[in-house]
Each structure stands twice: as structure tokens, then as C-alpha cells.
Design a protein around this motif. Structure first.
Motif, PDB file in Angstrom:
ATOM      1  N   VAL A  17       0.829  -1.200   0.000  1.00 28.77           N
ATOM      2  CA  VAL A  17       0.000   0.000   0.000  1.00 28.77           C
ATOM      3  C   VAL A  17       0.868   1.256   0.000  1.00 28.77           C
ATOM      4  CG1 VAL A  17      -1.723   1.303   1.318  1.00 28.77           C
ATOM      5  CG2 VAL A  17      -1.927  -1.189   1.083  1.00 28.77           C
ATOM      6  N   GLU A  18       1.930   1.236   0.790  1.00 29.50           N
ATOM      7  CA  GLU A  18       2.824   2.395   0.866  1.00 29.50           C
ATOM      8  C   GLU A  18       3.419   2.729  -0.495  1.00 29.50           C
ATOM      9  OE1 GLU A  18       4.909   5.553   2.420  1.00 29.50           O
ATOM     10  OE2 GLU A  18       3.454   4.307   3.494  1.00 29.50           O
ATOM     11  N   MET A  19       3.770   1.684  -1.270  1.00 27.48           N
ATOM     12  CA  MET A  19       4.429   1.897  -2.563  1.00 27.48           C
ATOM     13  C   MET A  19       3.439   1.901  -3.728  1.00 27.48           C
ATOM     14  SD  MET A  19       7.539   2.434  -1.955  1.00 27.48           S
ATOM     15  CE  MET A  19       8.194   2.298  -3.607  1.00 27.48           C
ATOM     16  N   LYS A  20       2.129   1.863  -3.396  1.00 28.89           N
ATOM     17  CA  LYS A  20       1.090   1.898  -4.430  1.00 28.89           C
ATOM     18  C   LYS A  20       1.320   0.823  -5.493  1.00 28.89           C
ATOM     19  CE  LYS A  20      -0.110   6.796  -3.984  1.00 28.89           C
ATOM     20  NZ  LYS A  20       0.664   7.039  -2.733  1.00 28.89           N
ATOM     21  N   THR A  21       1.548  -0.393  -5.038  1.00 32.60           N
ATOM     22  CA  THR A  21       1.804  -1.478  -5.977  1.00 32.60           C
ATOM     23  C   THR A  21       0.496  -1.984  -6.580  1.00 32.60           C
ATOM     24  OG1 THR A  21       1.733  -3.089  -4.197  1.00 32.60           O
ATOM     25  CG2 THR A  21       3.887  -2.231  -4.785  1.00 32.60           C
TER      26      THR A  21
END
Length: 805
Positions: A258-262
Motif C-alpha cells: 500500500v505504501e508503494m502503491k503497488t
């Protein structure tokens, strides 16, 4: 450009490690397998996985709704659970599996994707190293004064996990570095704790570092810093999009995704995916697609044999990531038959593991359709023969009564097929367009064929084939029963649907139908009519049309739901299905390489008619003529000239066999292969010296489909009929007669060139199997022993006559 990135670090360890790795699982990944030039990227394959050309860019914010969309994933996190990384003894790493995983990640990285790994394994690697150190540190005296068994059982103190992690991190990373270097890919290690996500400055630093590594085409390898991380706080993680406790690598992977918008998070564990009850328990079923809110339908078991979290933790992490806009798949990374391609299979959209989706389909899943076909088919088999015949008659009436609606739907399919496909950019080939087209005459012929099937269904299911009196008051019967659930996959031809439906109804089988997208509108209305007919006796669900996005290969894996697969289409389709089928029998012909042998005593009046009909009437059919064998004595005769003139008028392209080409000064192009199914107005001509040579040629180059002799010599014809080993062998008749309707079977589900269990055009009889019924009166086997009081009689009893009306 494909990356050719190298980075330094851990060089001394790597130099010692590489020879060892190359002698084990990485020996197959040699330098010759690497990409040599970016100029050939679009045609080069790596480990049999083709480089793709699909667009990878997409706007993050919403997860993928369907598996087929996963091939568009640009940024991917792969989480390797402890059970995947560690050996069965939980001490040391599973090097073969790691090598396969690294290879797959490298393939995807070199396709232009951005790959990240979240890995376990430091504790296991460190435990292995520390155990060795403890054993080596035992005094020599202790070793010398202990017996061999005592030395083996030497007590090793319980190792603290943080110490193991500290000892194992450097070695684990060196291992990954050495493996990724084999593919000219650089990897970088990042150790994190809970504070790195909850402290705003640290979170920004972590985010910036990861983005910079991805920009430089480096694979980040992320792990919790188990050497310093505090114990996890139970039940405090995954409370919302902005709150997560990194208590295990499932939580870490979700937070990172989620942090890296994968686009995609792949969670690999030691189970196939999420089951509705603990795996291994009775009736446990793998959940193909899991939706938020379905947790109540799942019973969770214990956690994995190693690692911090069980399946419940994985599901919580997956749903948390899904809420944040990342698609998730949980799959097995330990199975030796699939672990070598599980990651690439998932990215290609194949049905592997459990896919988490926020979009719930309007209709049933294909697994649910399979269950409905099974239960509906069993109800259908219990109907009286007259009731099944009534259903088929009603379907035949609907085909004529609703012809305008059917033809209107077919017109839509034809209009769409004549335009360019949005994906391939190609138009449907002319032979396929002809197969796609329906007409009033076709519908009338279909109705006639269905009524023939209804008549033959009166004595199909439950017919007694054999009766035996085993002993007094002990009688055995062999009776016909349905096979079970049939999966019929067909291309272009919507008229196939009512034919197969009628045969399934007559034989009491459940039916799954998978048609080509080019016939969507036609198939939909024909299926609705079939279900309307079935409804008159309450068995509507026995026939199901698969409208979901399942690929054919995924359907072929449903071995617990499907008993027989019947492909109707090109030889390539049949081969693909035979290759993809996992434990399910496939009934079909590999190719339709049909021959016609023109004997020296053939009638001039018959030959051209038979050749024209066999080749030109419908060249795309599997029973069309592909090779014409001509007796040598007919060369340069009026008969031969008539054949050639007729083929030229019909615009048939001629290919010369090697022997035929040697007789001609100026000949057509010599055929590249004598095993070619053209499926068009093309024909191979070859010369033979005798009927025996013709038979030998057919056996060597044919496909055992349909072969014909044209001769007026009855003895020669009978020799040919008896000695040619094909499903259909004809004398003075067109190859096109090889058809269930023309054989009087009403219709066919296909033509089989196999020898088990049906051969040739497969009609009603080919969709039945048998079961044995034994009726006794307190009989036991011990009564028939040497000292028993009963003897076996094994008397054949008369069989009830079939109803031929």
C-alpha cells in the motif's frame, strides 16, 4: 532496454558461493540463457516464458477486478513465507525453491516490471549457522570421549530468534545477491521495524529509498529487522488503512504494497491458497476468488509450521492491502510441480491460488456451475426416457419457433466478427466466419437431427448389456450410465451448442459449455432455449454456459468437477487442451489429415465428383480431403487431367509430394510436410505404386481420421477397408460423410481418433459408460471358499431386447 546492472558487496562470500549454487538448482540458468540484446526482446523467450508486449502503465488507486487484468501489473511485491524459504527441517534454506523464485522474479523484472521481495529466512539461515558454530566449539576432548551416538545426540541449547536473525541476515542477502547476479540484476537489502512506518520522517525516508531503487532497476529485498524488533502486539494490526503493526512478513508485505502503491501483492505459502475450511479436512474446497465480507464463510486452522502468521493473518493482510488499492493472490510456493512457474503464472492471469477481488460477479463461478451441472445431470439421469425425449423435442421446436431471435443474435456476432478484434487487430478468418453463420436451413437441419436423437434416447441410459447368474439367487447386471459432467469447448460454431445439449440430455450427462467469444450472442440465446426446454421437467441447471473470464487452460484443471473434455475446433485447439488437461480424459482428434486413394481401376465418372466434394464442399472441416494418392498408372491419362482441371477450376492450390514431383518437369511447389492439415483450398498430391503402398503412406502420414479408396475392384476395396487402421474407412464415398448426423446418430459431440473409449463420430453411445449391479440374498464370499457350501455358476442370462421404435 533490458538491464545489465551489477553492484558490489558480499564479494568474498559470493565467490565461494557461486560454484556451489551452480552445481545445484541454478545449474540450468547459465549465461547462454541471458538476454543478449534489447533488439530481440520482443521475440526472445527466457525459460520458456515469452516476453510480453502488453502495456504495463496504469493509474493506481483501484485493484484489478479480474485475474485476466493481472498481466497489466507494473509494480509487484512478492512475499515469501517462512515455509517457502526454509527446508522441511526448519534449519537452513530451500535452495532449489529460492532459485526458481529468483528466476521468475528476474524474468518479470526484465519484462520492464518493478519487482520487490519481502522475504523470511534470516532466522532459519542463522539457526543453521549458529548450530554449526556450537557443534564446532565443543571441545575435542568431549568429542573424543563420547560415543558416536552420543556425539550425534549432543545437546544444542535453544537458540534465541533475534540472535539467529542477526547471524543469518548477511548470509541470506549474500545468497540473494549471488542468485540475482546470474540474471545481471542487482538487489538491495532493506531492514525495517514498525517505527519505520509510523514515524513520519522514517516513513518518507523509506519511501524515497524504495522509489530510488526501483528507478535504478534494482530489486529491493525487504525484511523485518528481527534482531531488534520487539514482540508483536496481538490484535493491534490491520485496524485500518493507516494503522498496521509489522508483526510478521504478511503484515509487512501488505503495508509495503500500500505504501508503494503497488498493483499486485503475491503471497507465497505452503498451501494452494485459501480454503473454506482447514486444508486436509473433509470437504475442504479451495476458494478461487475471495471477496471482502466473505470471512464468515471460512473456518481458519492453525498457523504454518514455521513463521509468525497463519492463513487468518494472511487474509487480514490481503484484505487490508485490497482496501488500499492493491490486488492480492495467495498461492503455494512449495509444490515442486508448480513452484517453478507459480509467480509468472499468476501474472499471466492463470487460475492459481486465491485471488482477492472487490468486484463480485453477477453470476455463479465456474466451480459453482460445475456443481450445478453435476447435481442437475444426476437428476436428468433419473428421468424416464420419455421425459428426456420430450425435452429434446421441445428444444427442436424452439429452434424453429424462435428462429428470428436466433438469427438476429447471430447477425450481431457476424457483424462484430467481420470487424477487427480490439486485442489482436485481426479479422476473423473466412472459414471461421462460415462456421459462425446460422441460417434458416441450418436451424431446420438442427431440428431434424435433434428429433433423431430424441428417438434414439428411448433406450440409452439404464440399458442392460449383460446378465450373469453368479450363483443361486445372486445375479449380476452390467448397465449403461452417463459419464458424469462433460466440458465441451467449441470454436465459432453456435450450431454445436444445441447438438451437444441434445446428446447430453439424451445420455443423462451434466454439461459445461465454453464457446468462443466470436459467437457470444448466438450461444447465449441458444443456451437460454436449452434451459427453457430442460425446465419442463425441472432440470434447468444440468446445462451451463461458461460466461466468466476463465481461460481454457484453467477449465482443464477442474478435475474434481469434470469427467470428460470434448474439444470441437481446430487441431491446435485439441492439442492445447490435451496438453493442459490435468487428470481429465480428452476425447478428440489431433488432426484431420484425410486421404483419398485413386486406384488404377477407378471409375472416370466417380473420381472427380468424389474429389470435388471431399476437398471443395467445406475445406475447413476436419473431414475434408487433404492428401490425394494417385496410382502411378493414372499419370498422363485423361482421368488424371480431369482431376487437375477440376481442381484448377475450383481454385485449389496443389502441393506436390516428393514422388509426384519427380515425375514432372514443371511441377507445383513440393510439399514441406506430408502431415499437413490445410483446412483451406489446398491439396497435396502424391503418387503410389499399389494399394499396399497407399495403405503404408496413410499409416505413416495420416491421423487415423477418415480415409477413402476409389476403385471398381471389389477385392482391392475390401483389402483397403480391412487393412487401413483409421476411425472411418470408405469405398467410393466422399470423406465428408464422416459426420454424426450423416451416420444417423442425430448429431455428434466430435470425431475421435483415439481408441479409448469411443472412435469416429461420437454420438449418444459414446457419452455412456457402464456400472455393475449385483442382487443377492445374504451372500458372502466365504460361502464359495474351498470348504464352503456354494459354487459359482457364472451362467449367461438373456438380455432384454432394445426398444428399436
Amino acid at each position: 532496454m533490458l538491464r545489465q546492472v551489477c553492484c558490489s558487496g558480499f564479494q568474498p562470500f559470493r565467490q565461494r558461493l557461486l560454484p556451489w549454487l551452480q552445481s545445484t538448482a541454478l545449474s540450468r540458468s547459465r549465461a547462454t540463457d541471458r538476454v543478449q540484446s534489447s533488439a530481440i526482446r520482443h521475440v526472445r523467450s527466457w525459460s520458456n516464458i515469452p516476453f510480453i508486449t502488453v502495456p504495463l502503465s496504469r493509474t493506481h488507486g483501484k485493484s484489478f477486478a479480474h485475474r485476466s487484468e493481472l498481466k497489466h501489473a507494473k509494480r509487484i511485491v512478492v512475499k515469501l513465507g517462512s515455509a517457502v524459504v526454509t527446508r522441511g527441517d526448519e534449519c537452513g534454506l530451500a535452495l532449489g525453491r529460492l532459485a526458481s523464485i529468483v528466476e521468475q522474479v528476474s524474468v518479470l523484472q526484465n519484462q520492464g516490471r518493478e519487482m520487490m521481495l519481502v522475504t523470511s529466512g534470516a532466522v532459519a539461515f542463522g539457526k543453521q549457522r549458529l548450530r554449526h558454530e556450537i557443534l564446532l566449539s565443543q571441545s575435542v576432548r568431549q568429542a573424543l570421549h563420547s560415543g558416536q551416538n552420543q556425539l550425534k545426540e549432543m545437546a544444542i541449547p535453544v537458540l534465541e530468534a533475534r540472535a539467529c536473525a542477526a547471524a543469518g541476515q548477511s548470509g541470506l542477502m549474500a545468497l540473494y545477491e549471488a542468485m540475482f547476479t546470474q540474471y545481471s540484476i542487482c538487489a538491495a537489502q532493506i531492514l525495517v521495524t514498525n517505527l519505520d512506518f509510523h514515524d513520519e520522517q522514517k516513513r518518507r525516508n523509506l519511501n524515497g529509498t524504495l522509489h530510488e531503487l526501483l528507478r535504478m532497476n534494482i530489486v529491493p529485498i525487504v525484511n523485518t529487522n528481527d534482531a531488534v524488533v520487539p514482540p508483536a502486539e496481538p490484535n493491534s494490526d490491520l485496524q485500518g488503512v493507516n494503522v498496521i503493526s509489522v508483526k510478521d512478513n504478511d503484515s509487512l508485505a501488505a503495508r509495503l504494497a500500500v505504501e508503494m502503491k503497488t498493483d499486485l501483492l503475491i503471497v507465497l505459502s505452503d498451501v494452494e491458497g485459501l480454503f473454506d475450511s482447514p486444508p486436509g479436512s473433509d470437504d475442504a474446497k479451495l476458494i478461487d476468488i475471495f471477496y471482502p465480507g466473505d470471512q464468515q464463510s471460512v473456518t481458519f486452522g492453525t498457523k504454518s509450521r514455521v513463521g509468525m502468521g497463519g492463513m487468518e493473518a494472511k487474509v487480514k493482510a490481503a484484505l487490508w492491502a485490497l482496501q488500499g488499492g492493491t490486488s492480492v493472490v495467495i498461492a503455494n510456493g512449495t509444490h515442486p510441480k508448480v513452484s517453478g512457474h507459480v509467480i509468472t503464472d499468476i501474472v499471466e492471469g492463470k487460475k492459481v491460488g486465491t485471488f482477492f477481488s472487490e468486484v463480485k460477479p453477477a453470476g455463479p463461478t465456474v466451480e459453482q456451475q460445475g456443481e450445478m451441472a453435476r447435481s442437475g445431470g444426476r437428476m436428468l439421469a433419473t428421468l424416464e426416457p420419455e421425459q428426456r425425449a420430450e425435452i429434446i423435442h421441445h428444444l427442436a421446436d424452439l429452434l424453429t419457433d424462435q428462429r428470428e431471435e436466433i438469427l438476429l443474435a447471430n447477425k450481431k456476432d457476424l457483424e462484430e466478427a467481420e470487424g477487427k478484434d480490439q486485442v489482436t487487430g485481426r479479422r476473423l478468418a473466412a472459414p471461421l466466419l462460415k462456421r459462425l453463420s446460422l441460417s434458416t436451413s441450418k436451424l431446420n437441419s438442427l431440428a431434424i437431427g435433434l428429433r433423431q436423437i430424441a428417438a434414439s434416447s428411448q433406450d440409452s441410459v439404464g440399458r442392460v448389456l449383460r446378465r450373469t447368474r453368479i450363483a443361486k439367487n445372486l445375479e449380476l447386471e452390467q448397465v449403461t450410465v452417463p459419464i458424469g459432467v462433460l466440458l465441451v469447448i467449441f470454436e465459432s460454431r453456435p450450431d454445436c451448442l444445441p447438438q451437444v445439449a441434445a446428446l447430453a440430455i439424451a445420455s443423462g450427462n451434466g454439461l459445461l459449455l465454453k464457446g468462443g467469444k466470436e459467437a457470444t450472442h448466438s450461444n447465449r440465446i441458444l443456451h437460454l432455449l436449452a434451459q427453457e426446454a430442460l425446465s419442463i421437467h425441472g432440470v434447468k441447471e444440468a446445462i451451463q454456459l461458461v460466461n466468466t473470464r476463465e481461460e481454457v487452460e484453467d477449465l482443464c484443471r477442474l478435475d474434481k468437477m469434470i469427467d470428460l473434455i470434448i474439444p470441437r475446433g481446430s487441431s491446435q485447439l485439441v492439442r492445447d487442451i490435451q496438453k493442459a488437461a490435468k487428470g481429465i480424459p480428452v476425447m478428440g482428434h489431433s488432426e484431420g489429415i484425410c486421404h483419398m486413394y485413386v486406384d488404377s481401376e477407378a471409375s472416370v465418372d466417380k473420381v472427380t465428383r468424389l474429389v470435388r466434394d471431399s476437398k471443395c464442399e467445406y475445406p475447413a472441416a476436419c473431414n475434408a480431403l487433404e492428401t490425394l494418392l494417385i496410382h502411378r498408372d493414372l499419370l498422363r491419362t485423361p482421368l488424371f487431367d480431369q482431376i487437375i482441371d477440376m481442381l484448377r477450376v475450383e481454385q485449389v492450390k496443389i502441393h506436390a509430394g516428393p514422388k509426384f514431383a519427380s515425375y514432372l518437369t514443371f511441377s507445383p511447389s513440393e510439399v514441406k510436410s506430408l502431415r499437413t492439415e490445410y483446412g483451406d483450398l489446398e491439396l497435396c498430391i502424391e503418387v503410389v505404386d499399389s494399394v499396399q503402398e497407399a495403405i503404408d503412406h496413410i499409416h505413416k502420414y495420416g491421423s487415423s481420421h477418415t480415409d477413402v479408396i476409389v476403385t471398381e475392384n471389389e477385392k482391392t476395396a475390401e483389402f483397403f477397408l480391412q487393412h487401413v487402421d483409421s476411425a472411418c474407412v470408405f469405398w467410393n464415398a466422399s470423406t465428408r460423410f464422416s459426420d454424426g448426423y450423416r451416420f444417423g446418430l442425430g448429431a455428434e459431440v466430435g470425431i475421435s481418433t483415439s481408441r479409448i473409449h469411443a472412435r469416429g463420430p461420437v454420438g449418444l453411445e459414446g457419452l455412456l459408460t457402464t456400472k455393475w449391479l449385483l442382487r443377492g440374498q445374504d451372500h458372502v464370499v466365504s460361502d464359495f471358499s474351498e470348504h464352503g457350501n456354494l459354487k459359482y455358476l457364472h451362467e449367461n442370462l438373456p438380455v432384454p431386447q432394445r426398444n428399436t421404435n
